[in-house]
Design a protein around this motif. Structure first.
Motif, short mmCIF file in Angstrom:
data_model
loop_
_atom_site.label_atom_id
_atom_site.label_comp_id
_atom_site.label_asym_id
_atom_site.label_seq_id
_atom_site.Cartn_x
_atom_site.Cartn_y
_atom_site.Cartn_z
N ASP A 88 5.26 1.44 18.98
CA ASP A 88 3.90 1.90 19.21
C ASP A 88 3.77 3.38 18.86
N GLY A 89 2.91 3.71 17.90
CA GLY A 89 2.70 5.08 17.46
C GLY A 89 3.65 5.57 16.39
N ALA A 90 4.65 4.78 16.05
CA ALA A 90 5.62 5.20 15.04
C ALA A 90 5.03 5.07 13.64
N THR A 91 5.50 5.90 12.72
CA THR A 91 5.15 5.77 11.31
C THR A 91 6.39 5.32 10.56
N LEU A 92 6.29 4.16 9.93
CA LEU A 92 7.42 3.54 9.23
C LEU A 92 7.16 3.52 7.74
N ILE A 93 8.16 3.90 6.97
CA ILE A 93 8.10 3.75 5.52
C ILE A 93 9.29 2.91 5.10
N ASN A 94 9.00 1.71 4.65
CA ASN A 94 10.06 0.76 4.31
C ASN A 94 10.37 0.85 2.83
N LEU A 95 11.58 1.27 2.50
CA LEU A 95 12.03 1.36 1.11
C LEU A 95 13.07 0.28 0.80
N THR A 96 13.06 -0.78 1.60
CA THR A 96 13.93 -1.92 1.38
C THR A 96 13.39 -2.78 0.23
N SER A 97 14.27 -3.29 -0.61
CA SER A 97 13.82 -4.13 -1.73
C SER A 97 13.39 -5.51 -1.24
N GLY A 98 12.28 -6.01 -1.78
CA GLY A 98 11.79 -7.33 -1.44
C GLY A 98 10.61 -7.68 -2.31
N ASP A 99 9.90 -8.75 -1.97
CA ASP A 99 8.75 -9.13 -2.79
C ASP A 99 7.44 -8.76 -2.09
N SER A 100 6.34 -8.93 -2.81
CA SER A 100 5.05 -8.47 -2.30
C SER A 100 4.60 -9.24 -1.07
N ALA A 101 4.92 -10.53 -0.99
CA ALA A 101 4.54 -11.32 0.19
C ALA A 101 5.29 -10.81 1.42
N GLN A 102 6.56 -10.48 1.26
CA GLN A 102 7.33 -9.94 2.38
C GLN A 102 6.78 -8.59 2.82
N ALA A 103 6.37 -7.79 1.86
CA ALA A 103 5.81 -6.47 2.18
C ALA A 103 4.54 -6.61 3.00
#
Length: 294
Positions: A88-103
Motif C-alpha cells: 500500500d503506497g509503494a511505487t513499483l517498477i518491474n523490469l522483469t522480462s515477460g509478455d504484455s498480458a502478464q504485464a
C-alpha cells in the motif's frame, strides 16, 4: 557518495542485470537498498555502499521507489505477495522480462494492493547500464513515470511509451524480432558466400551497408502501412517474389539451408494470390497480422 536529495531506491533481484541496476543507482548517489533470495549476491554492492534488507517487506519500506528484476512474473507475485509485504503506497517498477498480458495482469494485481505500478523492459546488456547506450522502456500511468523519471535516468536513456502497461513488453519483443531477423539474414548470406571462399569478416561491411540502407526505407514504408495504401513506387511484390525464388534456388544449388527464404516467399505467394502482387512490399503486413495456421 550518497546524495541526500536523491530518491531512495530499492532493488529486488540481484542477478547480473539487477546488480548492474543497483550499481548504477549507487554511482548516481541514490541511497540504495538491495534484497536477493541468495543474500551473498549483495556482498559486492554492500561493499560499495548499498544497504542489505533482511526481507522483501523491509526492502520495499526502505525505498521511495522499488525496482524489481527477477526470473519471471510468477516470481514477482510470489515475492511481493508474501504475508509480511505491504504494498500500500509503494511505487513499483518491474523490469522483469515477460509478455504484455502478464504485464497488464501484474499491474492490476499490484494496484489492487494499493501500489503504483510501472512496467518496463531493459534493452541493454548489464555492462551498458548507467550509460546512454542502455535503453530503458517504461509504460503505465504517465504521472507515476514523471515522478520518478529523474531517478530512472541513472540507468540510461529512459523512454516513456504510454499508459498501457503492456507496451514495454510489446516493444521488447518487437525489438527482438528485428534483432534476430537481421542476424539470421546476415548468417544466411554469410553461409552463401562461404561456399565461394568468402569469409564472414569480408562480407560483414557489405551486409552492414545493406542493413543500413534498408533501415532508411522504414519511415516511408510505415506511412504506407498506417494509410493502408501500398503503391509500388520502388518494386511490386510480384517482382520481389521472383527474386525470392532466385534466392531459394541459389541456396539449394550451393547446399545452403533454404528454410528462411522459402518462408518469406510462401508469405509473399499468399499475398499475391490474394491480389496484392502489384503493390509494394509493406503490403505483407496483412500476412504478418494474421495468426499462424500451424
Amino acid at each position: 557518495m550518497t546524495n541526500e536529495t536523491a530518491t531512495p531506491v530499492t532493488v529486488i533481484g540481484l542477478g547480473l542485470m539487477g546488480q548492474a541496476l543497483a550499481g548504477a543507482f549507487l554511482k548516481a548517489g541514490h541511497r540504495t537498498t538491495v534484497w536477493n533470495r541468495t543474500a551473498s549476491k549483495a556482498d559486492r554492492l554492500v561493499a560499495q555502499g548499498a544497504r542489505p534488507a533482511p526481507t522483501v517487506g523491509d526492502a520495499i519500506e526502505a525505498g521511495s521507489l522499488t525496482i524489481i528484476c527477477v526470473t519471471d512474473y510468477e516470481a514477482v507475485r510470489e515475492l511481493l505477495g508474501a504475508k509480511d509485504v505491504d504494498l500500500d503506497g509503494a511505487t513499483l517498477i518491474n523490469l522483469t522480462s515477460g509478455d504484455s498480458a502478464q504485464a497488464r495482469a501484474t499491474a492490476r494485481w499490484a494496484e489492487q494492493r494499493g501500489a503504483r505500478y510501472l512496467d518496463g523492459a531493459v534493452m541493454a546488456i548489464p555492462a551498458t547500464i548507467g550509460t546512454a547506450e542502455a535503453e530503458i522502456l517504461q509504460s503505465g500511468p504517465e504521472a507515476d513515470f514523471e515522478a520518478h523519471k529523474s531517478a530512472l535516468a541513472a540507468l540510461g536513456t529512459v523512454t516513456y511509451l504510454g499508459a498501457d502497461h503492456g507496451l514495454a513488453s510489446l516493444y521488447d519483443v518487437a525489438g527482438l524480432t528485428m534483432m534476430w531477423s537481421v542476424l539470421n539474414a546476415w548468417l544466411h548470406g554469410t553461409a552463401l558466400l562461404r561456399t565461394a571462399g568468402v569469409d564472414a569478416v569480408t562480407y560483414a561491411p557489405f551486409a552492414r551497408q545493406i542493413a543500413a540502407g534498408v533501415a532508411e526505407w522504414l519511415p516511408g514504408y510505415a506511412e504506407q502501412i498506417d494509410s493502408g495504401s501500398f503503391p509500388a513506387e520502388v518494386s511490386a511484390l510480384e517482382t520481389d517474389a521472383r527474386a525470392m525464388a532466385h534466392l531459394v534456388e541459389e541456396s539449394e544449388a550451393v547446399g545452403v539451408n533454404a528454410e528462411l527464404p522459402r518462408l518469406i516467399k510462401a508469405m509473399a505467394d499468399r499475398s499475391i494470390a490474394a491480389g496484392h502482387g502489384g503493390e509494394q512490399y509493406p503490403v505483407l503486413i496483412e500476412e504478418f497480422s494474421r495468426p499462424s495456421t500451424d
